[in-house]
Motif scaffolding. Structure first.
Motif, PDB file in Angstrom:
ATOM      1  N   GLN A  62       0.855  -1.179   0.000  1.00  8.78           N
ATOM      2  CA  GLN A  62       0.000   0.000   0.000  1.00  8.78           C
ATOM      3  C   GLN A  62       0.890   1.227   0.000  1.00  8.78           C
ATOM      4  N   MET A  63       0.535   2.201  -0.790  1.00  8.75           N
ATOM      5  CA  MET A  63       1.332   3.419  -0.858  1.00  8.75           C
ATOM      6  C   MET A  63       0.828   4.485   0.110  1.00  8.75           C
ATOM      7  N   SER A  64      -0.366   4.292   0.671  1.00  8.93           N
ATOM      8  CA  SER A  64      -0.878   5.235   1.664  1.00  8.93           C
ATOM      9  C   SER A  64      -1.691   4.450   2.699  1.00  8.93           C
ATOM     10  N   PRO A  65      -1.729   4.938   3.942  1.00 16.13           N
ATOM     11  CA  PRO A  65      -2.428   4.195   4.993  1.00 16.13           C
ATOM     12  C   PRO A  65      -3.947   4.321   4.883  1.00 16.13           C
ATOM     13  N   ASP A  66      -4.638   3.305   5.390  1.00 15.46           N
ATOM     14  CA  ASP A  66      -6.107   3.359   5.460  1.00 15.46           C
ATOM     15  C   ASP A  66      -6.533   4.340   6.551  1.00 15.46           C
ATOM     16  N   THR A  67      -5.880   4.248   7.697  1.00 14.29           N
ATOM     17  CA  THR A  67      -6.150   5.179   8.796  1.00 14.29           C
ATOM     18  C   THR A  67      -4.834   5.829   9.200  1.00 14.29           C
ATOM     19  N   PHE A  68      -4.882   7.099   9.518  1.00 19.57           N
ATOM     20  CA  PHE A  68      -3.685   7.838   9.878  1.00 19.57           C
ATOM     21  C   PHE A  68      -3.461   7.780  11.383  1.00 19.57           C
ATOM     22  N   PHE A  69      -2.223   8.010  11.784  1.00 23.81           N
ATOM     23  CA  PHE A  69      -1.850   8.068  13.184  1.00 23.81           C
ATOM     24  C   PHE A  69      -2.447   9.346  13.777  1.00 23.81           C
ATOM     25  N   ASN A  70      -3.264   9.195  14.813  1.00 18.34           N
ATOM     26  CA  ASN A  70      -3.944  10.321  15.437  1.00 18.34           C
ATOM     27  C   ASN A  70      -3.023  10.915  16.503  1.00 18.34           C
ATOM     28  N   SER A  71      -2.298  11.955  16.144  1.00 17.83           N
ATOM     29  CA  SER A  71      -1.306  12.516  17.060  1.00 17.83           C
ATOM     30  C   SER A  71      -1.952  13.238  18.244  1.00 17.83           C
ATOM     31  N   GLU A  72      -3.136  13.799  18.055  1.00 20.07           N
ATOM     32  CA  GLU A  72      -3.817  14.482  19.159  1.00 20.07           C
ATOM     33  C   GLU A  72      -4.252  13.477  20.232  1.00 20.07           C
ATOM     34  N   GLU A  73      -4.796  12.356  19.800  1.00 22.22           N
ATOM     35  CA  GLU A  73      -5.195  11.310  20.760  1.00 22.22           C
ATOM     36  C   GLU A  73      -3.960  10.723  21.445  1.00 22.22           C
ATOM     37  N   LEU A 107       3.198   3.495  27.184  1.00 26.81           N
ATOM     38  CA  LEU A 107       2.819   4.412  26.106  1.00 26.81           C
ATOM     39  C   LEU A 107       2.798   3.707  24.763  1.00 26.81           C
ATOM     40  N   LYS A 108       3.838   2.947  24.493  1.00 32.37           N
ATOM     41  CA  LYS A 108       3.931   2.230  23.224  1.00 32.37           C
ATOM     42  C   LYS A 108       2.769   1.258  23.059  1.00 32.37           C
ATOM     43  N   ASP A 109       2.443   0.524  24.111  1.00 34.95           N
ATOM     44  CA  ASP A 109       1.333  -0.427  24.043  1.00 34.95           C
ATOM     45  C   ASP A 109      -0.007   0.278  23.837  1.00 34.95           C
ATOM     46  N   MET A 110      -0.201   1.406  24.501  1.00 35.35           N
ATOM     47  CA  MET A 110      -1.466   2.134  24.369  1.00 35.35           C
ATOM     48  C   MET A 110      -1.617   2.766  22.989  1.00 35.35           C
ATOM     49  N   VAL A 111      -0.527   3.263  22.429  1.00 32.09           N
ATOM     50  CA  VAL A 111      -0.585   3.892  21.107  1.00 32.09           C
ATOM     51  C   VAL A 111      -0.844   2.844  20.027  1.00 32.09           C
ATOM     52  N   LYS A 112      -0.329   1.645  20.205  1.00 31.52           N
ATOM     53  CA  LYS A 112      -0.583   0.576  19.230  1.00 31.52           C
ATOM     54  C   LYS A 112      -2.069   0.242  19.143  1.00 31.52           C
ATOM     55  N   ASN A 113      -2.801   0.448  20.230  1.00 33.01           N
ATOM     56  CA  ASN A 113      -4.231   0.137  20.257  1.00 33.01           C
ATOM     57  C   ASN A 113      -5.104   1.249  19.688  1.00 33.01           C
ATOM     58  N   LEU A 114      -4.505   2.312  19.171  1.00 35.47           N
ATOM     59  CA  LEU A 114      -5.294   3.407  18.599  1.00 35.47           C
ATOM     60  C   LEU A 114      -5.891   3.051  17.240  1.00 35.47           C
ATOM     61  N   SER A 116      -4.046   2.403  14.338  1.00 34.24           N
ATOM     62  CA  SER A 116      -3.237   2.843  13.202  1.00 34.24           C
ATOM     63  C   SER A 116      -2.428   1.656  12.704  1.00 34.24           C
ATOM     64  N   ASP A 117      -3.012   0.878  11.793  1.00 40.18           N
ATOM     65  CA  ASP A 117      -2.309  -0.282  11.249  1.00 40.18           C
ATOM     66  C   ASP A 117      -1.193   0.189  10.331  1.00 40.18           C
ATOM     67  N   ARG A 118      -0.190  -0.661  10.163  1.00 40.09           N
ATOM     68  CA  ARG A 118       0.939  -0.414   9.272  1.00 40.09           C
ATOM     69  C   ARG A 118       1.799   0.774   9.706  1.00 40.09           C
ATOM     70  N   PHE A 119       1.775   1.107  10.984  1.00 41.09           N
ATOM     71  CA  PHE A 119       2.643   2.153  11.520  1.00 41.09           C
ATOM     72  C   PHE A 119       3.605   1.527  12.513  1.00 41.09           C
ATOM     73  N   LYS A 120       4.831   2.026  12.526  1.00 39.40           N
ATOM     74  CA  LYS A 120       5.790   1.674  13.563  1.00 39.40           C
ATOM     75  C   LYS A 120       5.815   2.824  14.541  1.00 39.40           C
ATOM     76  N   PHE A 121       5.943   2.511  15.815  1.00 36.90           N
ATOM     77  CA  PHE A 121       5.935   3.545  16.839  1.00 36.90           C
ATOM     78  C   PHE A 121       7.264   3.569  17.589  1.00 36.90           C
ATOM     79  N   VAL A 122       7.738   4.768  17.816  1.00 42.60           N
ATOM     80  CA  VAL A 122       8.942   4.979  18.615  1.00 42.60           C
ATOM     81  C   VAL A 122       8.535   5.894  19.761  1.00 42.60           C
TER      82      VAL A 122
END
Length: 172
Positions: A62-73, A107-114, A116-122
């Motif tokens: 996929q060249m673009s994500p289905d859902t974006f990472f919600n930075s505000e949440e 934090l990492k575990d909670m953000v993964k549950n938002l 946002s598939d196909r995202f890596k989190f740091v």
């Protein structure tokens, strides 16, 4: 339908064998000597009735994500995690070291549950003692501005400060 590979035949009726190169070493000189290879004995058999490659699939990238990472949440989650872990804590080096690791993992575990598939989190959490000093935190990343996002949250009490930064990087 059966297909076999055989050596090519020459005009005089003899068969020409395919040649392969072999490197022989004589003293300091190297020469390439052509040695005939044995005839291949490969036989392919394909029956047209039973030949099935399975379902035809399209490319999976996929060249673009289905859902974006919600930075505000993510920022709200980080503020909540920092408040829960560091509220009322006095700065002690060893205790704070453990709390920082715990907060970062949480934090990492909670953000993964938002969702946002196909995202890596740091997740990076910085902690320091509050002693009337200034602090500047700067980061540089190679990010795709179309899809990648980051969120930052901070917490401060009477003896320490904590800054958490979460990067969501899209994996193509």
């Amino acid at each position: 339908m059966a297909t076999s590979f055989t050596p090519t035949s020459m005009d005089d009726g003899s068969q020409e064998l395919p040649l392969r190169g072999v490197l022989k070493k004589h003293g300091n000189l190297r020469r390439r000597m052509l040695v005939p290879s044995p005839p291949p004995s490969l036989l392919f058999s394909v029956e047209e009735d039973n030949y099935n490659m399975g379902p035809s699939l399209e490319n999976s990238f996929q060249m673009s994500p289905d859902t974006f990472f919600n930075s505000e949440e993510a920022r709200r989650l980080a503020e909540d995690v920092l408040h829960r872990n560091f509220h009322g804590v006095k700065y002690e080096r060893e205790k704070c070291r453990e709390l920082v690791v715990k907060a970062s993992d949480e934090l990492k575990d909670m953000v993964k549950n938002l969702g946002s598939d196909r995202f890596k989190f740091v997740c990076m959490v910085y902690l320091g003692s509050l002693q009337s000093q200034g602090m500047s935190i700067t980061s540089r990343c190679v990010m795709d501005e179309r899809f990648d996002r980051c969120a930052t949250a901070s917490f401060r009490n009477h003896s320490l400060y904590v800054v958490a930064t979460i990067y969501g990087v899209y994996r193509e």
